[in-house]
Design a protein around this motif. Structure first.
Motif, PDB file in Angstrom:
ATOM      1  N   GLU A  72      -8.505   3.904  -5.537  1.00 22.43           N
ATOM      2  CA  GLU A  72      -9.454   3.319  -4.610  1.00 22.43           C
ATOM      3  C   GLU A  72      -9.585   1.826  -4.878  1.00 22.43           C
ATOM      4  N   ILE A 110     -12.420  -5.109   4.582  1.00 18.65           N
ATOM      5  CA  ILE A 110     -11.643  -3.960   5.054  1.00 18.65           C
ATOM      6  C   ILE A 110     -10.148  -4.264   4.992  1.00 18.65           C
ATOM      7  N   GLU A 111      -9.784  -5.478   5.382  1.00 18.92           N
ATOM      8  CA  GLU A 111      -8.366  -5.876   5.344  1.00 18.92           C
ATOM      9  C   GLU A 111      -7.835  -5.878   3.916  1.00 18.92           C
ATOM     10  N   GLN A 112      -8.636  -6.421   2.993  1.00 19.34           N
ATOM     11  CA  GLN A 112      -8.233  -6.443   1.581  1.00 19.34           C
ATOM     12  C   GLN A 112      -8.074  -5.027   1.038  1.00 19.34           C
ATOM     13  N   GLU A 113      -9.022  -4.172   1.395  1.00 20.04           N
ATOM     14  CA  GLU A 113      -8.968  -2.787   0.912  1.00 20.04           C
ATOM     15  C   GLU A 113      -7.722  -2.072   1.423  1.00 20.04           C
ATOM     16  N   GLU A 114      -7.428  -2.195   2.701  1.00 20.39           N
ATOM     17  CA  GLU A 114      -6.258  -1.535   3.280  1.00 20.39           C
ATOM     18  C   GLU A 114      -4.969  -2.036   2.637  1.00 20.39           C
ATOM     19  N   LYS A 115      -4.886  -3.350   2.433  1.00 23.73           N
ATOM     20  CA  LYS A 115      -3.680  -3.925   1.827  1.00 23.73           C
ATOM     21  C   LYS A 115      -3.531  -3.458   0.376  1.00 23.73           C
ATOM     22  N   TYR A 116      -4.649  -3.449  -0.372  1.00 19.58           N
ATOM     23  CA  TYR A 116      -4.610  -3.024  -1.775  1.00 19.58           C
ATOM     24  C   TYR A 116      -4.194  -1.558  -1.896  1.00 19.58           C
ATOM     25  N   ILE A 117      -4.779  -0.690  -1.068  1.00 25.55           N
ATOM     26  CA  ILE A 117      -4.450   0.738  -1.109  1.00 25.55           C
ATOM     27  C   ILE A 117      -2.985   0.959  -0.762  1.00 25.55           C
ATOM     28  N   SER A 118      -2.476   0.233   0.238  1.00 23.98           N
ATOM     29  CA  SER A 118      -1.073   0.382   0.636  1.00 23.98           C
ATOM     30  C   SER A 118      -0.139   0.009  -0.511  1.00 23.98           C
ATOM     31  N   ASP A 148     -14.953  -7.683   7.755  1.00 19.21           N
ATOM     32  CA  ASP A 148     -13.576  -7.550   8.254  1.00 19.21           C
ATOM     33  C   ASP A 148     -12.566  -7.937   7.178  1.00 19.21           C
ATOM     34  N   GLN A 208      -7.828   6.582   2.931  1.00 23.18           N
ATOM     35  CA  GLN A 208      -6.559   6.003   3.373  1.00 23.18           C
ATOM     36  C   GLN A 208      -5.417   6.439   2.456  1.00 23.18           C
TER      37      GLN A 208
END
Length: 221
Positions: free
Chosen positions: A43, A58-66, A55, A89
């Motif tokens: 996570e 959320i973008e940082q989180e999505e990129k980090y998880i990916s 925003d 995610q």
């Protein structure tokens, strides 16, 4: 008694974090899986002291998880056992790659699984993966999910106050079997009421200790 058995591995009460991670055509069974054990979670770690645009967060989180999922998938695991939470995610990404995830596993259970499967418990999924590579993965002969539903006849024999709570109850258990016999095992017991089972478990633990000490005495003599 016919449901009691010896398992050369670990059996514990848990379920996968996403129902689509179970292949119904195989009954939720994976053969010769590669097992990754993580002490932490999968996570995004938010910084509480900083103010940041939602925003952007959320973008940082999505990129980090990916990126984190890609690092994990570089090891090509089939099963991931996690001590803490797994982001939604990450669950969906791993599910799409046919990886089964079990989250919120107790530390002592992770240690048991580590011992019998020869997996290394990684405290940090971000940095430790690159350090160990696929040497940190554990293996067993079979990963299996099994659902146990309370026996209605035994439920009806209980007091009314207990029957109401017990109707429709069931538990899902995970089997990791086919591990080297010298590393450990699980004895699965089934029976009547939970109170009786707890007594039987106490007796079995006592008998195991007696058998172990007898072996030590024979070796000593």
């Amino acid at each position: 008694i016919e449901d009691c058995l010896y398992v050369d591995g670990v059996v514990f009460r848990k379920n996968v974090s996403h129902k689509k991670m179970v292949d119904k055509s195989t009954g939720g069974v994976k053969y010769n899986p590669r097992i990754l054990v993580l002490g932490g979670g999968i996570e995004f770690q938010r910084t509480e002291t900083k103010m940041i645009n939602m925003d952007t967060l959320i973008e940082q989180e999505e990129k980090y998880i990916s990126i984190l999922v890609e690092k994990i998938m570089s090891l090509k695991p089939d099963i991931i056992l996690v001590g803490k939470a797994v982001a939604r995610q990450a669950q969906e990404m791993l599910c799409a790659r046919n990886v089964a995830v079990v989250q919120h596993v107790r530390p002592e259970l992770l240690e048991r699984i580590s011992r019998v499967t020869s997996a290394i418990v990684l405290p940090s999924s971000d940095q430790m993966i690159q350090q160990y590579g696929d040497e940190c993965l554990g293996r067993c002969r079979r990963f299996m999910l099994k659902s146990i539903v309370d026996d209605p006849e035994r439920q009806n024999s209980r007091p009314n106050s207990i029957v109401k709570k017990a109707v429709g109850r069931g538990s899902t258990y995970i089997y990791l079997d086919g591990c080297p016999v010298e590393l450990g095992c699980t004895i699965v017991l089934r029976g009547a009421l939970r109170k009786e089972l707890e007594l039987i478990k106490t007796i079995v633990r006592f008998l195991v200790n007696i058998a172990y000490h007898l072996r030590l005495e024979v070796a000593y003599y």
